[in-house]
Design a protein around this motif. Structure first.
Motif, short mmCIF file in Angstrom:
data_model
loop_
_atom_site.label_atom_id
_atom_site.label_comp_id
_atom_site.label_asym_id
_atom_site.label_seq_id
_atom_site.Cartn_x
_atom_site.Cartn_y
_atom_site.Cartn_z
N LEU A 117 0.84 -1.19 0.00
CA LEU A 117 0.00 0.00 0.00
C LEU A 117 0.88 1.24 0.00
CD1 LEU A 117 -2.99 -0.63 2.45
CD2 LEU A 117 -3.12 -0.09 0.01
N ALA A 118 0.46 2.24 -0.77
CA ALA A 118 1.22 3.49 -0.87
C ALA A 118 0.30 4.68 -0.64
CB ALA A 118 1.88 3.60 -2.24
N ASP A 119 0.85 5.70 -0.04
CA ASP A 119 0.18 6.97 0.18
C ASP A 119 1.03 8.02 -0.54
OD1 ASP A 119 -0.81 9.40 1.09
OD2 ASP A 119 -0.79 8.86 3.21
N THR A 120 0.46 8.70 -1.54
CA THR A 120 1.27 9.62 -2.34
C THR A 120 1.78 10.81 -1.53
OG1 THR A 120 -0.76 10.70 -3.13
CG2 THR A 120 0.20 8.98 -4.52
N ARG A 121 1.19 11.06 -0.36
CA ARG A 121 1.71 12.13 0.50
C ARG A 121 3.01 11.73 1.17
NH1 ARG A 121 -3.46 12.60 4.27
NH2 ARG A 121 -2.96 10.36 4.24
N ARG A 122 3.23 10.40 1.27
CA ARG A 122 4.42 9.86 1.93
C ARG A 122 4.94 8.69 1.10
NH1 ARG A 122 3.75 10.24 7.91
NH2 ARG A 122 4.38 8.06 8.01
N ALA A 124 7.71 7.84 -0.24
CA ALA A 124 8.99 7.22 0.10
C ALA A 124 8.83 6.14 1.17
CB ALA A 124 9.98 8.27 0.57
N ASP A 125 7.75 6.17 1.94
CA ASP A 125 7.54 5.19 3.01
C ASP A 125 7.38 3.77 2.48
OD1 ASP A 125 7.68 7.32 4.70
OD2 ASP A 125 5.65 7.15 5.49
N CYS A 126 7.00 3.63 1.21
CA CYS A 126 6.81 2.27 0.71
C CYS A 126 8.05 1.70 0.04
CB CYS A 126 5.60 2.18 -0.22
SG CYS A 126 5.80 2.99 -1.80
N PHE A 127 9.13 2.50 -0.10
CA PHE A 127 10.37 1.99 -0.68
C PHE A 127 10.91 0.77 0.06
CE2 PHE A 127 10.99 6.15 -2.89
CZ PHE A 127 11.20 5.64 -4.16
N PRO A 128 10.96 0.78 1.41
CA PRO A 128 11.49 -0.40 2.10
C PRO A 128 10.68 -1.67 1.80
CG PRO A 128 11.44 1.48 3.59
CD PRO A 128 10.70 1.89 2.37
N SER A 129 9.36 -1.55 1.67
CA SER A 129 8.53 -2.72 1.34
C SER A 129 8.86 -3.23 -0.06
CB SER A 129 7.04 -2.36 1.43
OG SER A 129 6.70 -1.93 2.72
N PHE A 133 10.48 -7.10 -0.91
CA PHE A 133 9.91 -8.15 -1.76
C PHE A 133 10.73 -8.37 -3.03
CE2 PHE A 133 6.15 -6.56 0.67
CZ PHE A 133 6.04 -7.68 1.48
N GLU A 134 11.33 -7.32 -3.56
CA GLU A 134 12.20 -7.50 -4.72
C GLU A 134 13.39 -8.38 -4.37
OE1 GLU A 134 11.56 -3.51 -7.49
OE2 GLU A 134 13.22 -3.56 -6.05
N ARG A 135 14.02 -8.14 -3.22
CA ARG A 135 15.21 -8.91 -2.83
C ARG A 135 14.89 -10.38 -2.60
NH1 ARG A 135 19.64 -5.84 -0.78
NH2 ARG A 135 19.24 -3.60 -0.86
N ARG A 136 13.68 -10.66 -2.17
CA ARG A 136 13.30 -12.05 -1.86
C ARG A 136 12.56 -12.72 -3.00
NH1 ARG A 136 14.11 -9.05 2.19
NH2 ARG A 136 14.87 -9.82 4.21
N GLY A 137 12.37 -12.03 -4.10
CA GLY A 137 11.70 -12.63 -5.25
C GLY A 137 10.24 -12.95 -5.00
N ARG A 159 4.44 4.55 -10.81
CA ARG A 159 5.45 3.57 -11.23
C ARG A 159 6.80 4.23 -11.46
NH1 ARG A 159 4.81 -1.14 -13.40
NH2 ARG A 159 2.64 -0.71 -13.98
N ALA A 160 6.77 5.37 -12.16
CA ALA A 160 8.01 6.07 -12.45
C ALA A 160 8.66 6.59 -11.18
CB ALA A 160 7.75 7.22 -13.43
N ALA A 161 7.85 7.12 -10.25
CA ALA A 161 8.39 7.67 -9.01
C ALA A 161 9.04 6.59 -8.15
CB ALA A 161 7.29 8.37 -8.22
N LEU A 162 8.49 5.37 -8.21
CA LEU A 162 9.03 4.26 -7.42
C LEU A 162 10.06 3.44 -8.19
CD1 LEU A 162 5.75 2.97 -5.68
CD2 LEU A 162 7.58 4.35 -4.68
#
Length: 201
Positions: A117-122, A124-129, A133-137, A159-162
């Motif tokens: 889940l992402a909130d466009t006001r924040r 960057a908070d979803c980058f760690p998530s 999941f990318e690292r673990r496939g 998509r572009a921002a992330l």
């Protein structure tokens, strides 16, 4: 057409009649709506592990943009939804703050996929998530929770921002709406099936 009788021995039942349970994670930053989403789609009363925010946690809990939030998930949320007969989804909402991330590895074991889940006001908070999941496939999609009074961005802009791979679905949703939540889960299952590819002969 063959029928399955209730008095048939367990060993006589064919595999297609076996119930299947799939494990889905709901992840994202603090206050993004994970508990709300799990509660909206769960067909059972969801298990929640929310505690009140404390003064001790104030220095590490960034409430900018979610000042009205007074509780936080400290372990997980759990819910269940039956997509169709014999196919159930078990939903595990992850805690959002860094200090609870030791729970994530345990929850991720055996997961089919994840909704980030992402909130466009924040955003960057979803980058760690996403990184987790990318690292673990683990297949995942990004769901932008459209809060009232906030600007709505096109999925491709998110998509572009992330900096997401083209194959990662990006959807807009209202985490409070059951139908939105069900659509996210269906799309995630489809995405995961496509990611894993057809079974080997």
């Amino acid at each position: 057409m063959a029928s399955v009788h209730s008095d048939a021995p367990a060993g006589a039942r064919s595999a297609p009649w076996s119930a299947v349970a799939l494990k889905i994670l709901v992840a994202g930053g603090f206050g993004v709506g994970k508990t709300t989403l799990v509660g909206a789609v769960s067909e059972i009363r969801p298990l929640r592990t929310e505690e009140a925010l404390s003064e001790l946690g104030r220095p590490v809990d960034d409430t900018a943009g979610v000042e009205a939030k007074h509780t936080t998930t400290v372990a997980m949320d759990f819910g269940r939804i039956d997509l169709r007969p014999g196919l159930s989804l078990y939903l595990f909402g992850t805690p959002g703050q860094d200090r609870f991330w030791f729970v994530w590895d345990e929850l991720a074991q055996g997961a089919l996929g994840a909704v980030v889940l992402a909130d466009t006001r924040r955003l960057a908070d979803c980058f760690p998530s996403v990184d987790f999941f990318e690292r673990r496939g683990i297949p995942f999609l990004v769901a932008v929770n459209c809060f009232e009074g906030t600007e709505t961005y096109a999925p491709e802009d998110v998509r572009a921002a992330l900096d997401l791979d083209p194959g990662v679905p990006v959807l807009l949703c209202d985490a409070r709406r059951r139908e939105d939540g069900k659509e996210l889960l269906i799309r995630l299952v489809e995405h995961a099936a496509a990611s894993f590819g057809p079974p080997e002969a």
